[in-house]
Design a protein around this motif. Structure first.
Motif, PDB file in Angstrom:
ATOM      1  N   GLU A  89       0.885  -1.659   0.343  1.00  0.00           N
ATOM      2  CA  GLU A  89       0.001  -0.018   0.025  1.00  0.00           C
ATOM      3  C   GLU A  89       1.259   1.590  -0.418  1.00  0.00           C
ATOM      4  OE1 GLU A  89      -3.670  -2.334   2.470  1.00  0.00           O
ATOM      5  OE2 GLU A  89      -2.124  -0.692   3.661  1.00  0.00           O
ATOM      6  N   ASP A  90       0.558   2.391  -0.643  1.00  0.00           N
ATOM      7  CA  ASP A  90       1.289   3.397  -0.509  1.00  0.00           C
ATOM      8  C   ASP A  90       1.056   4.093   1.149  1.00  0.00           C
ATOM      9  OD1 ASP A  90       1.970   3.774  -3.024  1.00  0.00           O
ATOM     10  OD2 ASP A  90      -0.219   4.701  -3.804  1.00  0.00           O
ATOM     11  N   PRO A  91       2.434   4.530   1.701  1.00  0.00           N
ATOM     12  CA  PRO A  91       1.720   4.881   2.980  1.00  0.00           C
ATOM     13  C   PRO A  91       0.978   5.871   3.400  1.00  0.00           C
ATOM     14  CG  PRO A  91       4.450   4.523   1.944  1.00  0.00           C
ATOM     15  CD  PRO A  91       3.380   5.214   1.535  1.00  0.00           C
ATOM     16  N   PHE A  92       0.206   5.726   4.054  1.00  0.00           N
ATOM     17  CA  PHE A  92      -0.617   6.552   5.075  1.00  0.00           C
ATOM     18  C   PHE A  92       0.040   7.161   6.298  1.00  0.00           C
ATOM     19  CE2 PHE A  92      -4.958   7.690   6.036  1.00  0.00           C
ATOM     20  CZ  PHE A  92      -5.035   9.056   6.675  1.00  0.00           C
ATOM     21  N   LEU A  93       0.953   8.533   6.284  1.00  0.00           N
ATOM     22  CA  LEU A  93       1.523   8.876   7.933  1.00  0.00           C
ATOM     23  C   LEU A  93       0.923   9.074   7.923  1.00  0.00           C
ATOM     24  CD1 LEU A  93       5.659   8.126   7.327  1.00  0.00           C
ATOM     25  CD2 LEU A  93       3.855   6.525   8.126  1.00  0.00           C
ATOM     26  N   LEU A  94       1.086   9.787  10.130  1.00  0.00           N
ATOM     27  CA  LEU A  94       0.233  10.996  10.805  1.00  0.00           C
ATOM     28  C   LEU A  94       1.493  11.536  11.728  1.00  0.00           C
ATOM     29  CD1 LEU A  94      -2.525  12.425  11.788  1.00  0.00           C
ATOM     30  CD2 LEU A  94      -2.485  11.279  13.188  1.00  0.00           C
ATOM     31  N   VAL A  95       2.136  12.577  11.207  1.00  0.00           N
ATOM     32  CA  VAL A  95       3.070  13.436  12.302  1.00  0.00           C
ATOM     33  C   VAL A  95       1.797  14.716  12.406  1.00  0.00           C
ATOM     34  CG1 VAL A  95       4.615  15.258  11.709  1.00  0.00           C
ATOM     35  CG2 VAL A  95       3.529  13.127   9.610  1.00  0.00           C
ATOM     36  N   LEU A  96       2.110  14.224  13.735  1.00  0.00           N
ATOM     37  CA  LEU A  96       1.882  14.628  15.448  1.00  0.00           C
ATOM     38  C   LEU A  96       2.159  15.996  15.736  1.00  0.00           C
ATOM     39  CD1 LEU A  96      -0.252  12.533  16.447  1.00  0.00           C
ATOM     40  CD2 LEU A  96      -0.945  13.788  15.116  1.00  0.00           C
ATOM     41  N   ASP A  97       2.339  17.322  15.037  1.00  0.00           N
ATOM     42  CA  ASP A  97       3.313  18.814  15.637  1.00  0.00           C
ATOM     43  C   ASP A  97       2.542  19.132  17.090  1.00  0.00           C
ATOM     44  OD1 ASP A  97       4.693  20.914  16.066  1.00  0.00           O
ATOM     45  OD2 ASP A  97       4.166  21.808  15.027  1.00  0.00           O
ATOM     46  N   GLU A  98       3.615  18.333  18.743  1.00  0.00           N
ATOM     47  CA  GLU A  98       3.707  19.122  19.433  1.00  0.00           C
ATOM     48  C   GLU A  98       1.177  19.107  19.967  1.00  0.00           C
ATOM     49  OE1 GLU A  98       4.119  22.976  20.497  1.00  0.00           O
ATOM     50  OE2 GLU A  98       6.399  22.926  19.316  1.00  0.00           O
ATOM     51  N   ILE A  99       0.790  18.025  19.813  1.00  0.00           N
ATOM     52  CA  ILE A  99      -0.593  17.850  20.655  1.00  0.00           C
ATOM     53  C   ILE A  99       0.176  17.342  21.880  1.00  0.00           C
ATOM     54  CG2 ILE A  99      -2.532  16.035  20.402  1.00  0.00           C
ATOM     55  CD1 ILE A  99      -2.110  17.849  17.777  1.00  0.00           C
ATOM     56  N   GLU A 100      -0.539  18.405  22.859  1.00  0.00           N
ATOM     57  CA  GLU A 100      -0.374  18.208  24.658  1.00  0.00           C
ATOM     58  C   GLU A 100      -0.646  17.186  25.196  1.00  0.00           C
ATOM     59  OE1 GLU A 100       3.381  21.307  24.270  1.00  0.00           O
ATOM     60  OE2 GLU A 100       1.284  22.073  24.715  1.00  0.00           O
ATOM     61  N   ASP A 101      -2.442  17.827  24.302  1.00  0.00           N
ATOM     62  CA  ASP A 101      -3.297  17.238  25.538  1.00  0.00           C
ATOM     63  C   ASP A 101      -3.257  15.027  25.177  1.00  0.00           C
ATOM     64  OD1 ASP A 101      -6.376  16.007  25.872  1.00  0.00           O
ATOM     65  OD2 ASP A 101      -5.990  17.356  27.169  1.00  0.00           O
ATOM     66  N   PRO A 102      -3.195  14.305  26.606  1.00  0.00           N
ATOM     67  CA  PRO A 102      -3.340  13.281  25.849  1.00  0.00           C
ATOM     68  C   PRO A 102      -4.641  12.446  25.738  1.00  0.00           C
ATOM     69  CG  PRO A 102      -2.973  13.433  28.264  1.00  0.00           C
ATOM     70  CD  PRO A 102      -3.243  15.177  27.574  1.00  0.00           C
ATOM     71  N   ASN A 103      -5.821  13.354  25.969  1.00  0.00           N
ATOM     72  CA  ASN A 103      -7.264  12.734  25.084  1.00  0.00           C
ATOM     73  C   ASN A 103      -7.170  12.540  23.805  1.00  0.00           C
ATOM     74  OD1 ASN A 103      -8.149  11.637  27.733  1.00  0.00           O
ATOM     75  ND2 ASN A 103      -8.329  13.483  29.021  1.00  0.00           N
ATOM     76  N   SER A 160       5.379  17.522  23.487  1.00  0.00           N
ATOM     77  CA  SER A 160       4.477  16.506  23.073  1.00  0.00           C
ATOM     78  C   SER A 160       4.042  15.375  23.906  1.00  0.00           C
ATOM     79  CB  SER A 160       4.191  16.205  21.447  1.00  0.00           C
ATOM     80  OG  SER A 160       4.141  14.923  21.787  1.00  0.00           O
ATOM     81  N   SER A 161       2.381  15.434  24.077  1.00  0.00           N
ATOM     82  CA  SER A 161       2.620  14.035  25.047  1.00  0.00           C
ATOM     83  C   SER A 161       2.666  12.854  24.206  1.00  0.00           C
ATOM     84  CB  SER A 161       0.846  14.225  25.128  1.00  0.00           C
ATOM     85  OG  SER A 161       0.136  12.947  25.973  1.00  0.00           O
ATOM     86  N   HIS A 162       3.358  11.916  24.918  1.00  0.00           N
ATOM     87  CA  HIS A 162       3.234  10.644  24.791  1.00  0.00           C
ATOM     88  C   HIS A 162       2.088   9.861  25.054  1.00  0.00           C
ATOM     89  CE1 HIS A 162       7.572  12.135  23.785  1.00  0.00           C
ATOM     90  NE2 HIS A 162       6.935  12.812  22.942  1.00  0.00           N
ATOM     91  N   ILE A 163       3.267   8.047  24.187  1.00  0.00           N
ATOM     92  CA  ILE A 163       1.681   7.006  25.639  1.00  0.00           C
ATOM     93  C   ILE A 163       2.159   6.800  26.742  1.00  0.00           C
ATOM     94  CG2 ILE A 163       1.451   4.777  24.531  1.00  0.00           C
ATOM     95  CD1 ILE A 163       0.719   6.786  22.065  1.00  0.00           C
ATOM     96  N   SER A 164       0.926   6.782  27.625  1.00  0.00           N
ATOM     97  CA  SER A 164       0.199   6.964  28.750  1.00  0.00           C
ATOM     98  C   SER A 164      -0.616   5.994  29.263  1.00  0.00           C
ATOM     99  CB  SER A 164       0.435   8.424  29.593  1.00  0.00           C
ATOM    100  OG  SER A 164      -0.714   8.637  29.005  1.00  0.00           O
ATOM    101  N   ALA A 165      -0.870   5.716  29.684  1.00  0.00           N
ATOM    102  CA  ALA A 165      -2.296   5.315  30.808  1.00  0.00           C
ATOM    103  C   ALA A 165      -4.000   5.575  30.439  1.00  0.00           C
ATOM    104  CB  ALA A 165      -2.762   5.011  31.997  1.00  0.00           C
ATOM    105  N   SER A 166      -3.248   6.907  29.850  1.00  0.00           N
ATOM    106  CA  SER A 166      -4.814   8.121  29.732  1.00  0.00           C
ATOM    107  C   SER A 166      -4.373   7.727  28.077  1.00  0.00           C
ATOM    108  CB  SER A 166      -4.281   9.324  29.873  1.00  0.00           C
ATOM    109  OG  SER A 166      -4.084   9.528  31.236  1.00  0.00           O
ATOM    110  N   VAL A 167      -3.757   7.710  27.535  1.00  0.00           N
ATOM    111  CA  VAL A 167      -3.826   7.698  26.221  1.00  0.00           C
ATOM    112  C   VAL A 167      -4.211   6.101  25.834  1.00  0.00           C
ATOM    113  CG1 VAL A 167      -2.173   7.795  24.163  1.00  0.00           C
ATOM    114  CG2 VAL A 167      -2.007   9.798  25.715  1.00  0.00           C
ATOM    115  N   PHE A 168      -3.757   5.434  26.132  1.00  0.00           N
ATOM    116  CA  PHE A 168      -4.052   4.259  25.756  1.00  0.00           C
ATOM    117  C   PHE A 168      -5.855   4.053  26.183  1.00  0.00           C
ATOM    118  CE2 PHE A 168      -2.946  -0.327  25.000  1.00  0.00           C
ATOM    119  CZ  PHE A 168      -3.886  -0.873  26.373  1.00  0.00           C
TER     120      PHE A 168
END
Length: 252
Positions: A101-115, A139-147
């Motif tokens: 498949e042609d790659p489809f990537l998502l780049v998130l620029d400083e999304i700080e809210d875990p929700n 940037s927010s990273h993967i945490s329990a809240s993000v999960f």
């Protein structure tokens, strides 16, 4: 030697009854162990036992529990979750290649809210994104809240952290990617653009949008048509609409 109950900064700990019970309900639970205060009510302890899915529950006395909680509001319960294993950018690109498949990537620029991050990842998994790219800083990273906010989608999509978003975008361009940026002032509507190629969609910060230098690196800026008096959307809502448009057009 450190006491096993001393706070270990490498551990991912979550606190509070509701969030822990909700995580236990997910199909793929990331909780490894649960710690409870010895004085916790028997009714809640029984509820925890019924929902624990054979996860080990450890009862701690007041001193050990307070040491572990490190001043957090716990409601008498703490859970240790499995640390998230990030992918590399090469792993994401190879994943798309193996799917032919042609790659489809998502780049998130400083999304700080875990929700917001969790909700965006949930939409990304639904709409066929091959991988999500997060900056190391601001940037927010993967945490329990993000999960939790992702409804478990974090377990089903590849996510990588990069030191510099702009350098990563330059690298993607060398690989033939077109970079699309979400911008309220763009001249192109998202539903009218051709996405049938290797693409990366950049979504910006909840308040500031995409940073200036990153925006300048985008090949095309796109916007969502809006007809109401409110002229902006929550970052996760906007990202979901854009990913839907991209998915629809790529699969037409």
């Amino acid at each position: 030697m450190k006491n096993r109950y001393e706070k270990n900064r490498t551990e991912n700990l979550i606190y509070g009854r509701n969030v822990i019970l909700e995580l236990l309900e997910l199909d793929k639970c990331i909780i490894e162990e649960i710690y409870v205060h010895s004085g916790i009510e028997k009714s809640f302890f029984k509820e925890l036992m019924l929902n624990s899915k054979s996860i080990k529950i450890i009862e701690l006395d007041k001193q050990k529990f307070e040491t572990m909680s490190d001043g957090q509001k716990t409601q008498g319960v703490i859970a240790k979750i499995t640390p998230y294993k990030y992918s590399s950018l090469d792993e994401i690109l190879n994943y798309a290649k193996n799917k032919e498949e042609d790659p489809f990537l998502l780049v998130l620029d400083e999304i700080e809210d875990p929700n917001n991050l969790g909700a965006i990842i949930r939409s990304a998994e639904v709409f066929g994104v091959h991988g999500v790219i997060l900056p190391k800083r601001r940037s927010s990273h993967i945490s329990a809240s993000v999960f939790k906010a992702s409804a478990g989608a974090v377990s089903h999509i590849k996510i990588c952290i990069v030191n510099n978003l702009n350098s990563t975008i330059d690298d993607l361009k060398k690989e033939g990617f077109w970079i699309y940026g979400s911008d309220i002032n763009a001249s192109e509507f998202s539903y009218k653009v051709d996405y049938k190629r290797s693409i990366a969609l950049v979504v910006g910060n909840e308040g500031k949008g995409i940073s200036r230098l990153t925006k300048e690196k985008c090949d095309i800026l796109v916007k969502i048509p809006m007809y109401g008096k409110i002229k902006c959307l929550n970052a996760s809502v906007a990202a979901g609409i854009l990913m839907y448009d991209i998915n629809r057009i790529r699969n037409t």
